[in-house]
Design a protein around this motif. Structure first.
Motif, PDB file in Angstrom:
ATOM      1  N   ALA A  52      12.345  -5.150  -9.395  1.00  0.00           N
ATOM      2  CA  ALA A  52      13.228  -3.854  -9.300  1.00  0.00           C
ATOM      3  C   ALA A  52      13.992  -3.928 -10.558  1.00  0.00           C
ATOM      4  O   ALA A  52      14.254  -4.929 -11.130  1.00  0.00           O
ATOM      5  CB  ALA A  52      13.880  -4.023  -8.300  1.00  0.00           C
ATOM      6  N   THR A  53      14.203  -3.230 -11.567  1.00  0.00           N
ATOM      7  CA  THR A  53      14.360  -3.210 -12.753  1.00  0.00           C
ATOM      8  C   THR A  53      16.177  -2.238 -12.455  1.00  0.00           C
ATOM      9  O   THR A  53      16.165  -1.198 -12.171  1.00  0.00           O
ATOM     10  CB  THR A  53      13.369  -2.958 -13.753  1.00  0.00           C
ATOM     11  OG1 THR A  53      13.409  -1.748 -13.930  1.00  0.00           O
ATOM     12  CG2 THR A  53      12.537  -3.795 -13.662  1.00  0.00           C
ATOM     13  N   PRO A  54      17.122  -2.302 -13.654  1.00  0.00           N
ATOM     14  CA  PRO A  54      18.196  -1.175 -13.912  1.00  0.00           C
ATOM     15  C   PRO A  54      17.521   0.308 -14.559  1.00  0.00           C
ATOM     16  O   PRO A  54      18.526   1.032 -14.072  1.00  0.00           O
ATOM     17  CB  PRO A  54      19.610  -1.503 -14.851  1.00  0.00           C
ATOM     18  CG  PRO A  54      18.220  -2.902 -15.219  1.00  0.00           C
ATOM     19  CD  PRO A  54      16.952  -3.296 -14.699  1.00  0.00           C
ATOM     20  N   GLU A  55      16.446   0.272 -14.629  1.00  0.00           N
ATOM     21  CA  GLU A  55      15.878   1.516 -15.033  1.00  0.00           C
ATOM     22  C   GLU A  55      15.943   2.395 -13.577  1.00  0.00           C
ATOM     23  O   GLU A  55      15.924   3.675 -13.326  1.00  0.00           O
ATOM     24  CB  GLU A  55      14.389   1.675 -15.327  1.00  0.00           C
ATOM     25  CG  GLU A  55      15.100   1.468 -17.048  1.00  0.00           C
ATOM     26  CD  GLU A  55      14.839  -0.623 -17.251  1.00  0.00           C
ATOM     27  OE1 GLU A  55      14.583  -1.155 -17.005  1.00  0.00           O
ATOM     28  OE2 GLU A  55      15.759  -0.178 -18.021  1.00  0.00           O
ATOM     29  N   GLN A  56      15.647   1.416 -12.957  1.00  0.00           N
ATOM     30  CA  GLN A  56      15.360   2.188 -10.930  1.00  0.00           C
ATOM     31  C   GLN A  56      16.490   2.831 -10.424  1.00  0.00           C
ATOM     32  O   GLN A  56      16.795   3.662  -9.748  1.00  0.00           O
ATOM     33  CB  GLN A  56      14.498   1.180  -9.748  1.00  0.00           C
ATOM     34  CG  GLN A  56      13.077   1.596 -10.908  1.00  0.00           C
ATOM     35  CD  GLN A  56      12.326  -0.120 -10.435  1.00  0.00           C
ATOM     36  OE1 GLN A  56      12.736  -0.642  -9.666  1.00  0.00           O
ATOM     37  NE2 GLN A  56      11.304  -0.269 -10.624  1.00  0.00           N
ATOM     38  N   SER A  65      17.426  10.742  -9.081  1.00  0.00           N
ATOM     39  CA  SER A  65      17.440  11.800  -9.808  1.00  0.00           C
ATOM     40  C   SER A  65      16.893  11.324 -10.968  1.00  0.00           C
ATOM     41  O   SER A  65      17.105  12.692 -11.535  1.00  0.00           O
ATOM     42  CB  SER A  65      18.916  11.548  -9.603  1.00  0.00           C
ATOM     43  OG  SER A  65      20.140  10.222 -10.597  1.00  0.00           O
ATOM     44  N   ASP A  66      15.733  10.787 -11.219  1.00  0.00           N
ATOM     45  CA  ASP A  66      15.706  10.655 -12.339  1.00  0.00           C
ATOM     46  C   ASP A  66      14.275  11.810 -12.542  1.00  0.00           C
ATOM     47  O   ASP A  66      13.598  12.694 -11.402  1.00  0.00           O
ATOM     48  CB  ASP A  66      14.879   8.980 -12.604  1.00  0.00           C
ATOM     49  CG  ASP A  66      15.193   8.543 -14.116  1.00  0.00           C
ATOM     50  OD1 ASP A  66      16.150   8.943 -14.419  1.00  0.00           O
ATOM     51  OD2 ASP A  66      14.796   7.720 -14.408  1.00  0.00           O
ATOM     52  N   ALA A  67      13.532  11.762 -14.044  1.00  0.00           N
ATOM     53  CA  ALA A  67      11.731  12.670 -13.817  1.00  0.00           C
ATOM     54  C   ALA A  67      10.963  12.505 -12.773  1.00  0.00           C
ATOM     55  O   ALA A  67      11.120  11.367 -12.634  1.00  0.00           O
ATOM     56  CB  ALA A  67      11.798  12.398 -15.123  1.00  0.00           C
ATOM     57  N   PRO A  71      20.162  14.022   0.222  1.00  0.00           N
ATOM     58  CA  PRO A  71      19.440  13.758  -0.870  1.00  0.00           C
ATOM     59  C   PRO A  71      19.589  12.482  -1.531  1.00  0.00           C
ATOM     60  O   PRO A  71      20.453  12.303  -1.837  1.00  0.00           O
ATOM     61  CB  PRO A  71      18.724  14.722  -1.752  1.00  0.00           C
ATOM     62  CG  PRO A  71      19.518  15.664  -0.436  1.00  0.00           C
ATOM     63  CD  PRO A  71      20.762  15.667   0.052  1.00  0.00           C
ATOM     64  N   ALA A  72      18.232  11.553  -2.122  1.00  0.00           N
ATOM     65  CA  ALA A  72      18.760  10.269  -1.889  1.00  0.00           C
ATOM     66  C   ALA A  72      19.115  10.468  -3.614  1.00  0.00           C
ATOM     67  O   ALA A  72      20.000   9.521  -4.060  1.00  0.00           O
ATOM     68  CB  ALA A  72      17.832   9.095  -2.571  1.00  0.00           C
ATOM     69  N   LYS A  96      20.644   2.303  -6.191  1.00  0.00           N
ATOM     70  CA  LYS A  96      20.704   0.960  -6.492  1.00  0.00           C
ATOM     71  C   LYS A  96      19.624  -0.220  -4.775  1.00  0.00           C
ATOM     72  O   LYS A  96      18.942  -0.350  -5.096  1.00  0.00           O
ATOM     73  CB  LYS A  96      21.378  -0.273  -6.523  1.00  0.00           C
ATOM     74  CG  LYS A  96      20.696  -1.558  -6.903  1.00  0.00           C
ATOM     75  CD  LYS A  96      21.603  -1.738  -8.312  1.00  0.00           C
ATOM     76  CE  LYS A  96      20.309  -3.156  -9.159  1.00  0.00           C
ATOM     77  NZ  LYS A  96      20.289  -2.851 -10.421  1.00  0.00           N
ATOM     78  N   ALA A  97      20.586   0.578  -4.364  1.00  0.00           N
ATOM     79  CA  ALA A  97      20.757   0.255  -2.261  1.00  0.00           C
ATOM     80  C   ALA A  97      19.266   0.104  -1.946  1.00  0.00           C
ATOM     81  O   ALA A  97      18.533  -0.306  -1.061  1.00  0.00           O
ATOM     82  CB  ALA A  97      21.963  -0.084  -1.701  1.00  0.00           C
ATOM     83  N   LEU A  98      19.064   2.153  -1.629  1.00  0.00           N
ATOM     84  CA  LEU A  98      17.651   2.237  -1.621  1.00  0.00           C
ATOM     85  C   LEU A  98      16.989   1.587  -2.220  1.00  0.00           C
ATOM     86  O   LEU A  98      15.692   1.706  -1.732  1.00  0.00           O
ATOM     87  CB  LEU A  98      17.596   3.843  -1.507  1.00  0.00           C
ATOM     88  CG  LEU A  98      18.499   4.950  -0.575  1.00  0.00           C
ATOM     89  CD1 LEU A  98      18.773   5.700  -0.911  1.00  0.00           C
ATOM     90  CD2 LEU A  98      18.260   4.786   0.948  1.00  0.00           C
TER      91      LEU A  98
END
Ligand SMILES: Nc1ncnc2c1ncn2[C@@H]1O[C@H](COP(=O)(O)OP(=O)(O)OP(=O)(O)O)[C@@H](O)[C@H]1O
Length: 377
Positions: free
Chosen positions: A122-126, A131-133, A285-286, A295-297
Motif C-alpha cells: 500500500a502506498t500513499p498514492e492509494q 476518487s482517483d482515475a 461511496p468511498a 486510506k483506512a478502507l
C-alpha cells in the motif's frame, strides 16, 4: 521469512545490506533517504514492475550527470525452518530492458517467485484510490486478483494487446476505407476469450475479498462493500460460463466499431470496468471519503487480501509506505497490533520513528540515511 536483503546499485543505494531479525521492520529517515526505494526492492520479488510501476533501467543507480542507470541487483535470503532459499533479481548490463530472476543461483521464470513470496503493498498514492482515475483503480484491483491467481496477468495482457491492435486497425485505415472485417472478427474473438477469463477471475476475487472483509468486522477499520461495474463481470457474478461471457464481449465490441473508430478510443469492454466501494458504516461511496478514511478502507482491503492469501503456499509480506501518516492514534495502534497478530513479515516506512512508538521493543527499527541502513538498539 526474509532473513537478509542486499541492494547493489539499486536506486539511491550503492551497496547496502539489511539483516532482518524481526517480523516487523520499521524504516524511518528523512525525505528522500531511500525508504520507498527499499520497499520497491522488496516488491520486485513478485513478477511485474514493482511498487512504483518503474522499468528496469529506471531502477539502476545513477550518479548526478549519468544519463543511464547502472546494472543493478536485489537479493534476499529466505528461511523456512531449516531450509534456506536465495532469491535475486536485477539486470546484468546497464539499460537492459528486462530484469532477470534467479532462485538459488539458477535463472528462473519470474512466475516462480510466487512459490516463495507474495508481496502486497500500500502506498500513499492509494490514499485517494476511490476518487482517483478509474484505470488506476482497476490496475490496483487486478494486482489483488493476480496475487492469488497468477494466470490473471496473462489474460489481462493478452486482452490489452488485442485491444491495441483492434484500435490501430480501426483508426489507421485510410479515409473511406473500412478496416478489414475479418481481421477485426479474429481480434474480437481473442478479446472475448481473454476478457471473459479476466472478468471471471475478477468476479471470483471480489467474492473472496468481500468475505475476508466481512470476516474482519470486529476491527477498528472501516468496512467496504465492494462491487465491480462492467457487463462481463456482472455476467460472471451471476454464474455465466466463459463462452457466454466471451460472446457478450465479442458482440459488444462488434457493435462498438464505428463509435470506437470515430472516438479514437476503445469505449466498450472489460478494460472499462471499475471497482466500486461503499463505506458501510456511513452508507456513502468511498470516493466521497476523506484521505484518512480512504486510506483506512484501502488498508482494510489490503489486510483482507493478506487474510485470503494465508492459505497460499508462499507467505505474503506486507509493504506499507507511509501507512501511519493520515491514520489517527487508535487506528495506527490497531494496525500495528493486527500486523503482529497476523504473524506475517511487514516493512513499514515513516519519516519519524515516533509514529511507530507503540512498536518499540516489538519491531526492528532501522534508520535510513545517506544511502545506509542502520539497525538501532
Ligand atoms: N535510479 C536512481 N539512482 C540514484 N538515485 C535515485 C534513483 N532513483 C531515485 N533516486 C533517489 O532516491 C531518492 C528517493 O528515495 P525514496 O523515494 O526511497 O525516499 P523516501 O525515503 O521514501 O522519502 P519520502 O519520505 O520523501 O517518501 C531521491 O533522492 C532520488 O533522487
Amino acid at each position: 521469512m526474509i532473513q537478509s536483503l542486499t541492494l547493489t546499485d539499486f536506486r539511491s543505494y550503492a551497496a547496502a545490506t539489511l539483516s532482518i531479525a524481526a517480523g516487523t521492520v520499521v524504516l524511518h529517515g528523512p525525505n528522500g533517504a531511500g525508504k520507498t526505494n527499499l520497499l520497491e526492492a522488496l516488491s520486485l520479488f513478485t513478477p511485474g514492475k514493482g511498487l512504483r510501476g518503474a522499468t528496469a533501467p529506471e531502477m539502476g543507480r545513477r550518479e548526478p550527470g549519468e544519463s543511464g542507470g547502472r546494472a543493478w541487483a536485489v537479493a534476499a535470503v529466505l528461511t523456512d525452518g531449516e531450509e534456506e532459499t536465495k532469491l535475486g533479481t536485477g539486470v546484468q548490463s546497464p539499460g537492459a530492458a528486462r530484469r532477470i530472476v534467479r532462485i538459488d543461483g539458477e535463472t528462473a521464470q519470474p512466475g516462480r517467485l510466487l512459490e516463495h513470496l507474495r508481496p502486497v503493498w500500500a502506498t500513499p498514492e492509494q490514499d485517494r484510490l476511490f476518487s482517483d482515475a478509474r484505470a488506476e483503480r482497476l490496475k490496483f484491483f487486478d494486482r489483488l486478483v493476480f496475487a492469488a491467481e497468477p494466470d490473471h496477468a496473462a489474460s489481462v495482457s493478452a486482452y490489452e494487446k488485442a485491444l491495441r491492435e483492434r484500435l490501430r486497425l480501426l483508426t489507421d485505415g485510410a479515409e473511406g476505407q473500412p478496416a478489414d472485417p475479418l481481421w477485426l472478427d479474429a481480434l474480437e474473438l481473442r478479446l472475448g476469450e481473454a476478457g471473459a477469463a479476466a472478468a471471471m477471475a475478477r468476479s471470483a476475487a471480489l467474492a473472496t475479498l468481500q468475505a475476508a472483509i466481512d470476516g474482519r468486522g470486529d476491527r477498528p477499520f472501516p468496512q467496504a462493500d465492494l462491487g465491480l461495474t462492467g457487463e462481463a463481470e456482472a455476467m460472471a457474478g451471476v454464474g455465466a460460463g466463459p463462452e457466454a461471457i466471451a460472446e457478450g464481449i465479442r458482440e459488444g465490441m462488434a457493435r462498438s466499431r464505428a463509435r470506437d473508430a470515430a472516438a479514437g478510443r476503445s469505449l466498450y469492454g472489460p478494460h472499462r470496468s471499475d471497482l466500486t466501494a461503499l463505506h458501510r458504516e456511513k452508507n456513502r461511496p468511498a470516493a466521497e471519503g476523506s484521505s484518512g478514511e480512504q486510506k483506512a478502507l484501502v488498508l482494510n482491503l489490503i489486510l483482507a487480501q493478506i487474510a485470503r492469501l494465508a492459505d497460499q503456499p508462499a507467505a505474503p509480506i506486507l509493504l506499507l509506505d507511509e501507512a501511519p501518516a493520515h491514520l489517527d492514534t487508535r487506528r495506527r495502534a490497531a494496525l500495528f497490533d493486527e500486523i503482529e497478530a497476523l504473524g506475517l513479515q511487514a516493512f513499514m516506512t515513516g519519516t519519524e520513528a515516533e509514529l511507530f512508538e507503540p512498536l518499540r521493543g516489538r519491531a526492528q527499527f532501522v534508520r535510513v540515511e545517506g544511502g545506509g541502513l542502520t539497525t538501532e538498539g
